[in-house]
Design an enzyme around this catalytic site. Structure first.
Site, PDB file in Angstrom:
ATOM      1  N   HIS A  32       0.837   0.844  -2.772  1.00 62.01           N
ATOM      2  CA  HIS A  32       1.247  -0.514  -2.198  1.00 62.01           C
ATOM      3  C   HIS A  32       2.520  -1.105  -2.819  1.00 62.01           C
ATOM      4  CE1 HIS A  32      -3.058  -1.978  -0.963  1.00 62.01           C
ATOM      5  NE2 HIS A  32      -2.478  -1.218   0.023  1.00 62.01           N
ATOM      6  N   LYS A  73       4.864   5.486   3.013  1.00 61.25           N
ATOM      7  CA  LYS A  73       5.934   4.631   3.711  1.00 61.25           C
ATOM      8  C   LYS A  73       7.128   4.563   2.977  1.00 61.25           C
ATOM      9  CE  LYS A  73       2.539   1.441   5.663  1.00 61.25           C
ATOM     10  NZ  LYS A  73       2.108  -0.182   5.633  1.00 61.25           N
TER      11      LYS A  73
END
Length: 293
Positions: A265, A170
């Protein structure tokens, strides 16, 4: 007490479906019945925040789920905003009303025995399609990649010498993930078969039967079919394999911060959900093993 003009507003102005309209009617009539029986109210202007709060408490006591209660509260909020906008009331009694906290859902994952059954489904001689389908499951389970990360994984992202792959996650954030010799061997076996299928200029590792870059539904189907063939019940998605990777790593003693980095993450909070799975596992073991449990 509930004004019919509100339903006209939902249907003609908001253009809600009849199904949604009926859901609003059910919620509001239930609230009206509570107000009639408990407070003998005859007008919307008589509703106060304590009355709303007592209604919510009665719903909780009845055993209704937080999700259902929040839906009813949402219906009530829309209704009283309408009343305030149209001048039927001077104050909105729902301004302080907050939704109930939703219980967090633990990630779904595949057990070690089930995963072993999935990975053992292999013949000595495999076609391009069989090898690719096995590789999809192997990569997802052995690396914890997201679906989009697998689709965009390129041949040049594999470093044979270092036994790693470079993953772009991401916000284009890159991370390096170690891979096992067995996975590298499977990738090499697949790439040899892929060379006769992939279209010119296609650099992504996973390609379709037509040699084009894979797409989400394609990967989802392959994973679902592989897990289903091994008898895995419930959800069978690429994200389940990501959860499985993290859960198995944690159960084998991996550091939570290391799992965070492998998963990509941005914060440890997103990774900590897997500790709850381990706690649930400990609880189940305790109940089975302790004589006083």
């Amino acid at each position: 007490m509930i004004r019919d003009s509100f339903y006209d507003y939902l249907l003609l102005v908001k253009r809600y479906s009849l199904h949604t309209l009926n859901a609003y009617k059910t919620d509001l009539l239930q609230f009206q019945e509570y107000c009639d029986n408990s407070y003998n109210l005859t007008d919307d202007a008589q509703v106060t925040y304590p009355i709303v709060r007592s209604w919510l408490a009665s719903l909780v006591d009845s055993g209704l789920s937080a999700r259902s209660i929040n839906r009813k509260l949402s219906s009530l909020k829309v209704y009283f905003r309408y009343l305030l906008k149209e001048g039927f009331i001077s104050e909105n009694p729902l301004l302080r009303a907050t939704s109930l906290g939703m219980p967090s859902r633990l990630p779904v994952f595949v057990s070690r025995n089930e995963m072993a059954a999935v990975l053992n489904e292999r013949n000595e001689q495999v076609s391009f399609h069989e090898c690719r389908d096995m590789l999809i499951v192997e990569i997802l389970y052995c690396t914890g990649l997201r679906l989009s990360e697998l689709i965009n994984l390129r041949i040049n992202d594999l470093d044979h010498a270092a036994a790693t792959i470079k993953v772009t996650g991401k916000r284009n954030k890159q991370r390096i993930i170690p891979v096992t010799p067995a996975l590298i061997g499977l990738i090499d076996e697949y790439l040899a078969l892929r060379s006769g299928v992939a279209g010119a200029g296609v650099s992504e590792i996973i390609v379709t039967d037509q040699g084009k870059k894979a797409y989400p539904v394609f990967i989802y189907r392959k994973v679902s079919r592989a897990l289903g063939a091994a008898g895995v019940k419930g959800r069978r998605s690429p994200h389940v394999l990501r959860h499985t990777f993290a859960t198995h790593m944690l159960n084998e003693g991996a550091d939570l911060n290391a799992i965070k980095e492998l998963l990509g993450h941005s914060s440890l909070a997103a990774t900590q959900v897997y500790t709850h799975i381990s706690i649930e596992k400990l609880k189940s073991i305790y109940k089975l093993a302790h004589p006083r449990a």
